[in-house]
Write a protein that holds these residues in place. Structure first.
Motif, PDB file in Angstrom:
ATOM      1  N   LEU A 122       0.828  -1.205   0.000  1.00  0.00           N
ATOM      2  CA  LEU A 122       0.000   0.000   0.000  1.00  0.00           C
ATOM      3  C   LEU A 122       0.864   1.257   0.000  1.00  0.00           C
ATOM      4  CD1 LEU A 122      -2.939   0.921   0.138  1.00  0.00           C
ATOM      5  CD2 LEU A 122      -2.739   0.904   2.606  1.00  0.00           C
ATOM      6  N   HIS A 123       1.926   1.234   0.755  1.00  0.00           N
ATOM      7  CA  HIS A 123       2.838   2.383   0.806  1.00  0.00           C
ATOM      8  C   HIS A 123       3.482   2.626  -0.562  1.00  0.00           C
ATOM      9  CE1 HIS A 123       5.775   5.155   2.463  1.00  0.00           C
ATOM     10  NE2 HIS A 123       6.711   4.470   1.838  1.00  0.00           N
ATOM     11  N   THR A 177       2.548   1.585  -3.579  1.00  0.00           N
ATOM     12  CA  THR A 177       1.629   1.947  -4.655  1.00  0.00           C
ATOM     13  C   THR A 177       1.062   3.348  -4.484  1.00  0.00           C
ATOM     14  OG1 THR A 177      -0.187   0.856  -3.491  1.00  0.00           O
ATOM     15  CG2 THR A 177       0.984  -0.415  -5.154  1.00  0.00           C
ATOM     16  N   THR A 178       0.785   3.755  -3.265  1.00  0.00           N
ATOM     17  CA  THR A 178       0.217   5.087  -3.073  1.00  0.00           C
ATOM     18  C   THR A 178       1.218   6.173  -3.426  1.00  0.00           C
ATOM     19  OG1 THR A 178      -1.209   4.266  -1.324  1.00  0.00           O
ATOM     20  CG2 THR A 178      -0.879   6.623  -1.419  1.00  0.00           C
ATOM     21  N   LYS A 179       2.436   6.038  -2.961  1.00  0.00           N
ATOM     22  CA  LYS A 179       3.437   7.073  -3.230  1.00  0.00           C
ATOM     23  C   LYS A 179       3.743   7.179  -4.725  1.00  0.00           C
ATOM     24  CE  LYS A 179       4.340   7.896   1.115  1.00  0.00           C
ATOM     25  NZ  LYS A 179       3.944   9.064   1.783  1.00  0.00           N
ATOM     26  N   THR A 181       2.163   5.845  -7.396  1.00  0.00           N
ATOM     27  CA  THR A 181       1.022   6.090  -8.281  1.00  0.00           C
ATOM     28  C   THR A 181       0.579   7.545  -8.216  1.00  0.00           C
ATOM     29  OG1 THR A 181       0.291   3.819  -7.997  1.00  0.00           O
ATOM     30  CG2 THR A 181      -1.318   5.371  -8.837  1.00  0.00           C
ATOM     31  N   THR A 182       0.571   8.123  -7.028  1.00  0.00           N
ATOM     32  CA  THR A 182       0.190   9.531  -6.904  1.00  0.00           C
ATOM     33  C   THR A 182       1.145  10.414  -7.692  1.00  0.00           C
ATOM     34  OG1 THR A 182      -0.721   9.117  -4.710  1.00  0.00           O
ATOM     35  CG2 THR A 182      -0.220  11.399  -5.274  1.00  0.00           C
ATOM     36  N   ALA A 211      -5.652  10.374  -2.525  1.00  0.00           N
ATOM     37  CA  ALA A 211      -4.810   9.168  -2.474  1.00  0.00           C
ATOM     38  C   ALA A 211      -4.227   8.913  -1.074  1.00  0.00           C
ATOM     39  CB  ALA A 211      -3.717   9.235  -3.524  1.00  0.00           C
ATOM     40  N   PRO A 212      -3.653   9.902  -0.403  1.00  0.00           N
ATOM     41  CA  PRO A 212      -3.158   9.627   0.954  1.00  0.00           C
ATOM     42  C   PRO A 212      -4.267   9.297   1.942  1.00  0.00           C
ATOM     43  CG  PRO A 212      -2.157  11.620   0.096  1.00  0.00           C
ATOM     44  CD  PRO A 212      -3.237  11.230  -0.857  1.00  0.00           C
ATOM     45  N   SER A 215      -7.195   7.805   1.270  1.00  0.00           N
ATOM     46  CA  SER A 215      -7.670   6.435   1.031  1.00  0.00           C
ATOM     47  C   SER A 215      -6.628   5.417   1.465  1.00  0.00           C
ATOM     48  CB  SER A 215      -8.015   6.253  -0.439  1.00  0.00           C
ATOM     49  OG  SER A 215      -6.869   6.404  -1.250  1.00  0.00           O
ATOM     50  N   SER A 216      -5.354   5.717   1.284  1.00  0.00           N
ATOM     51  CA  SER A 216      -4.300   4.820   1.748  1.00  0.00           C
ATOM     52  C   SER A 216      -4.338   4.665   3.267  1.00  0.00           C
ATOM     53  CB  SER A 216      -2.948   5.351   1.306  1.00  0.00           C
ATOM     54  OG  SER A 216      -1.908   4.633   1.882  1.00  0.00           O
ATOM     55  N   HIS A 217      -4.525   5.770   3.946  1.00  0.00           N
ATOM     56  CA  HIS A 217      -4.614   5.730   5.403  1.00  0.00           C
ATOM     57  C   HIS A 217      -5.817   4.909   5.857  1.00  0.00           C
ATOM     58  CE1 HIS A 217      -4.260   7.087   9.537  1.00  0.00           C
ATOM     59  NE2 HIS A 217      -5.543   7.408   9.498  1.00  0.00           N
TER      60      HIS A 217
END
Length: 123
Positions: A33-34, A36-38, A40-41, A77-78, A80-82
Motif C-alpha cells: 500500500l505504501h 503503490t500510493t506514493k 502512483t500519486t 490518495a493519501p 484512502s491509503s490511510h
C-alpha cells in the motif's frame, strides 16, 4: 518545452511501472500500500502535468480539468491509503514476519502501566 513534456510523461509512466513492481514484489499489505500510493500519486500527477503542458503549448488550450484531477488525486490518495491501512490493521491483517515493532497496537489496546503516556500527567 517538448523535452519537459516528454520528461513528465516518461517519468509518470516509470513511476506507475514502479507501483506495479511494488505490488508484485513486496511481502505484505502495508508495504504494498505504501509503495503503490506514493508512486502512483506522483506518476499520475506527472502524467496529468505533461498532458496539461501539451495542450497548453501545442494546442493552445488551457484544460483546467487536468489540474483539478491532479489536485483531487493529490488530496484523496493519501486519505484512502490511510483508511485502507487502518481497516487492515483493525481486521488483524498481520504484517510481514520481519516487522519488529507495532506501537499502534500497544496504544489502541490496553496499555501497560510503564508505557502509558497518561501516567506522566500531573493532576
Amino acid at each position: 518545452m517538448n523535452s519537459i513534456i516528454a520528461f513528465l510523461l516518461l517519468g509518470g509512466t516509470i513511476m506507475s511501472v514502479l507501483a506495479v513492481i511494488g505490488i508484485l514484489r513486496l511481502p505484505d499489505m502495508y508495504s504494498r500500500l505504501h509503495a503503490t500510493t506514493k508512486s502512483t500519486t506522483l506518476g499520475v500527477i506527472m502524467i496529468m502535468a505533461g498532458a496539461f503542458l501539451y495542450f497548453w503549448y501545442v494546442e493552445g488550450l488551457i484544460e483546467t480539468n487536468l489540474l483539478l484531477g491532479a489536485l483531487f488525486i493529490l488530496i484523496t490518495a493519501p486519505v484512502s491509503s490511510h483508511l485502507l491501512s487502518r481497516s487492515a490493521f483493525h481486521a488483524d491483517v498481520k504484517p510481514y514476519k520481519l516487522t519488529v515493532l507495532n506501537d499502534l497496537k500497544r496504544d489502541e489496546t490496553n496499555p501497560d502501566a510503564e508505557n502509558d503516556p497518561a501516567r506522566d500527567l500531573v493532576e
